[in-house]
Design a protein around this motif. Structure first.
Motif, PDB file in Angstrom:
ATOM      1  N   GLU A 176       0.856  -1.190   0.000  1.00 43.67           N
ATOM      2  CA  GLU A 176       0.000   0.000   0.000  1.00 43.67           C
ATOM      3  C   GLU A 176       0.890   1.237   0.000  1.00 43.67           C
ATOM      4  O   GLU A 176       1.723   1.417   0.884  1.00 43.67           O
ATOM      5  CB  GLU A 176      -0.911   0.024   1.218  1.00 43.67           C
ATOM      6  N   VAL A 177       0.691   2.065  -1.013  1.00 42.85           N
ATOM      7  CA  VAL A 177       1.478   3.293  -1.123  1.00 42.85           C
ATOM      8  C   VAL A 177       0.548   4.485  -0.922  1.00 42.85           C
ATOM      9  O   VAL A 177      -0.600   4.481  -1.369  1.00 42.85           O
ATOM     10  CB  VAL A 177       2.183   3.378  -2.494  1.00 42.85           C
ATOM     11  N   GLN A 178       1.055   5.489  -0.236  1.00 42.93           N
ATOM     12  CA  GLN A 178       0.250   6.674   0.046  1.00 42.93           C
ATOM     13  C   GLN A 178       0.158   7.569  -1.189  1.00 42.93           C
ATOM     14  O   GLN A 178       0.881   7.394  -2.169  1.00 42.93           O
ATOM     15  CB  GLN A 178       0.860   7.440   1.230  1.00 42.93           C
ATOM     16  N   ARG A 179      -0.728   8.540  -1.115  1.00 43.70           N
ATOM     17  CA  ARG A 179      -0.917   9.466  -2.229  1.00 43.70           C
ATOM     18  C   ARG A 179       0.416  10.128  -2.599  1.00 43.70           C
ATOM     19  O   ARG A 179       1.130  10.634  -1.729  1.00 43.70           O
ATOM     20  CB  ARG A 179      -1.923  10.543  -1.837  1.00 43.70           C
ATOM     21  N   GLY A 180       0.769  10.088  -3.841  1.00 41.81           N
ATOM     22  CA  GLY A 180       1.989  10.722  -4.328  1.00 41.81           C
ATOM     23  C   GLY A 180       3.236   9.874  -4.195  1.00 41.81           C
ATOM     24  O   GLY A 180       4.319  10.308  -4.596  1.00 41.81           O
ATOM     25  N   ASP A 231      -1.114   6.281 -12.097  1.00 38.76           N
ATOM     26  CA  ASP A 231      -1.748   6.365 -13.419  1.00 38.76           C
ATOM     27  C   ASP A 231      -0.891   5.754 -14.520  1.00 38.76           C
ATOM     28  O   ASP A 231      -1.422   5.375 -15.577  1.00 38.76           O
ATOM     29  CB  ASP A 231      -2.056   7.823 -13.770  1.00 38.76           C
ATOM     30  N   ALA A 232       0.407   5.653 -14.279  1.00 43.68           N
ATOM     31  CA  ALA A 232       1.307   5.130 -15.309  1.00 43.68           C
ATOM     32  C   ALA A 232       1.628   3.653 -15.115  1.00 43.68           C
ATOM     33  O   ALA A 232       2.222   3.039 -15.996  1.00 43.68           O
ATOM     34  CB  ALA A 232       2.612   5.940 -15.325  1.00 43.68           C
ATOM     35  N   LEU A 233       1.225   3.079 -13.972  1.00 44.47           N
ATOM     36  CA  LEU A 233       1.556   1.680 -13.692  1.00 44.47           C
ATOM     37  C   LEU A 233       0.601   0.739 -14.407  1.00 44.47           C
ATOM     38  O   LEU A 233      -0.601   0.994 -14.501  1.00 44.47           O
ATOM     39  CB  LEU A 233       1.508   1.413 -12.189  1.00 44.47           C
ATOM     40  N   ALA A 234       1.144  -0.371 -14.890  1.00 49.75           N
ATOM     41  CA  ALA A 234       0.344  -1.389 -15.563  1.00 49.75           C
ATOM     42  C   ALA A 234       0.956  -2.754 -15.277  1.00 49.75           C
ATOM     43  O   ALA A 234       2.167  -2.866 -15.016  1.00 49.75           O
ATOM     44  CB  ALA A 234       0.287  -1.133 -17.069  1.00 49.75           C
ATOM     45  N   VAL A 283      -2.863  -3.212 -10.038  1.00 49.51           N
ATOM     46  CA  VAL A 283      -2.956  -1.912  -9.375  1.00 49.51           C
ATOM     47  C   VAL A 283      -4.410  -1.702  -8.957  1.00 49.51           C
ATOM     48  O   VAL A 283      -5.314  -1.760  -9.783  1.00 49.51           O
ATOM     49  CB  VAL A 283      -2.499  -0.764 -10.303  1.00 49.51           C
ATOM     50  N   GLY A 284      -4.621  -1.465  -7.667  1.00 48.99           N
ATOM     51  CA  GLY A 284      -5.969  -1.260  -7.165  1.00 48.99           C
ATOM     52  C   GLY A 284      -6.449   0.167  -7.383  1.00 48.99           C
ATOM     53  O   GLY A 284      -5.751   1.002  -7.956  1.00 48.99           O
ATOM     54  N   ALA A 285      -7.660   0.418  -6.897  1.00 49.63           N
ATOM     55  CA  ALA A 285      -8.237   1.760  -7.007  1.00 49.63           C
ATOM     56  C   ALA A 285      -7.915   2.555  -5.748  1.00 49.63           C
ATOM     57  O   ALA A 285      -7.847   1.990  -4.654  1.00 49.63           O
ATOM     58  CB  ALA A 285      -9.743   1.674  -7.199  1.00 49.63           C
ATOM     59  N   PRO A 286      -7.703   3.851  -5.854  1.00 50.82           N
ATOM     60  CA  PRO A 286      -7.403   4.663  -4.662  1.00 50.82           C
ATOM     61  C   PRO A 286      -8.563   4.641  -3.672  1.00 50.82           C
ATOM     62  O   PRO A 286      -9.731   4.620  -4.065  1.00 50.82           O
ATOM     63  CB  PRO A 286      -7.206   6.077  -5.250  1.00 50.82           C
ATOM     64  N   ALA A 288      -4.675   6.479  -0.899  1.00 47.45           N
ATOM     65  CA  ALA A 288      -3.727   5.365  -0.878  1.00 47.45           C
ATOM     66  C   ALA A 288      -4.166   4.288  -1.866  1.00 47.45           C
ATOM     67  O   ALA A 288      -5.359   4.097  -2.114  1.00 47.45           O
ATOM     68  CB  ALA A 288      -3.624   4.790   0.521  1.00 47.45           C
ATOM     69  N   VAL A 289      -3.178   3.585  -2.431  1.00 45.11           N
ATOM     70  CA  VAL A 289      -3.445   2.562  -3.437  1.00 45.11           C
ATOM     71  C   VAL A 289      -2.692   1.288  -3.066  1.00 45.11           C
ATOM     72  O   VAL A 289      -1.525   1.340  -2.672  1.00 45.11           O
ATOM     73  CB  VAL A 289      -3.007   3.031  -4.838  1.00 45.11           C
TER      74      VAL A 289
END
Length: 223
Positions: free
Chosen positions: A139-143, A148-151, A183-186, A191-192
């Motif tokens: 889990e990564v925090q905002r920023g 948006d670029a991860l796939a 990649v999950g949804a925020p 956090a994602v």
């Protein structure tokens, strides 16, 4: 001599009309024919309705259902699945029972719960990992990640970040190479949760760092 008033002679009453018994008259032939046609139509409608119900009940497909809880990231086994017969409804999108062999060995990208139907979204991108690789949810925090670029399939680096009151070290922070799986949804705070594949020797370290919430994901060049 008084004149005696003359009383007119009574007139004969007209003959009474004989009463016609109710229902005694014959039913016209045209009415009989209409009633017969109506009866035939009602019978046909009933037969067609029954036929459609039987046909719809028999138009069923075999799909996969979950027999026990499976955590996200865990490999799916044959014992985790069973077969269920359901009406062929286009609104439903469960995995067909004929695809069971291709599902076994893949990893669940979302928690699977006992009794629910297995859908492609729960296993999409969850193919069996290469030998020596393990799946870790970070889990990564905002920023802290270019979400948006991860796939899936992207090569990334998992980097430890300092605490709020810690000074940034001039030394290169320790990096762990990984590959994006999903990649999950925020969430409400931004956090994602990102599922990554890492070497088995690094999975415990990545999981421990992810638990602190002090990690960042760096996207490597896609060349």
């Amino acid at each position: 001599m008084k004149n005696t008033p003359q009383i007119p002679a009574p007139t004969a009453a007209p003959p009474m009309r004989p009463e016609t018994p109710i229902g005694a008259g014959p039913v016209p032939r045209r009415r009989k024919r209409s009633m017969l046609v109506l009866g035939v139509l009602v019978t046909l409608v009933g037969v067609l309705g029954t036929s459609m119900l039987v046909r719809s009940a028999g138009d069923r497909v075999d799909v996969l259902a979950v027999t026990r809880d499976v955590p996200a990231g865990q490999e799916i086994t044959a014992e985790d699945l069973t077969t269920a017969a359901l009406p062929n409804d286009p609104a439903l999108a469960p995995v067909k029972a004929s695809e069971k062999s291709s599902v076994i060995g893949r990893r669940a990208t979302a928690p699977l719960h006992r009794g629910e139907l297995l859908t492609d979204a729960q296993i999409h991108g969850g193919k069996a990992l290469p030998a020596g690789q393990e799946l870790v949810a970070v889990e990564v925090q905002r920023g802290a990640a270019p979400v948006d670029a991860l796939a899936p399939g992207d090569q990334v680096k998992i980097v430890s970040t300092p605490g709020k009151d810690e000074q940034v070290s001039k030394q290169m922070p320790e990096e762990i190479e990984a590959q994006i799986v999903k990649v999950g949804a925020p969430n409400a705070s931004g956090a994602v949760v990102v599922q990554v594949s890492v070497a088995g020797t690094d999975s415990s370290l990545v999981a421990a760092r992810a638990a602190t919430g002090r990690v960042a994901i760096v996207l490597a060049s896609k060349g």
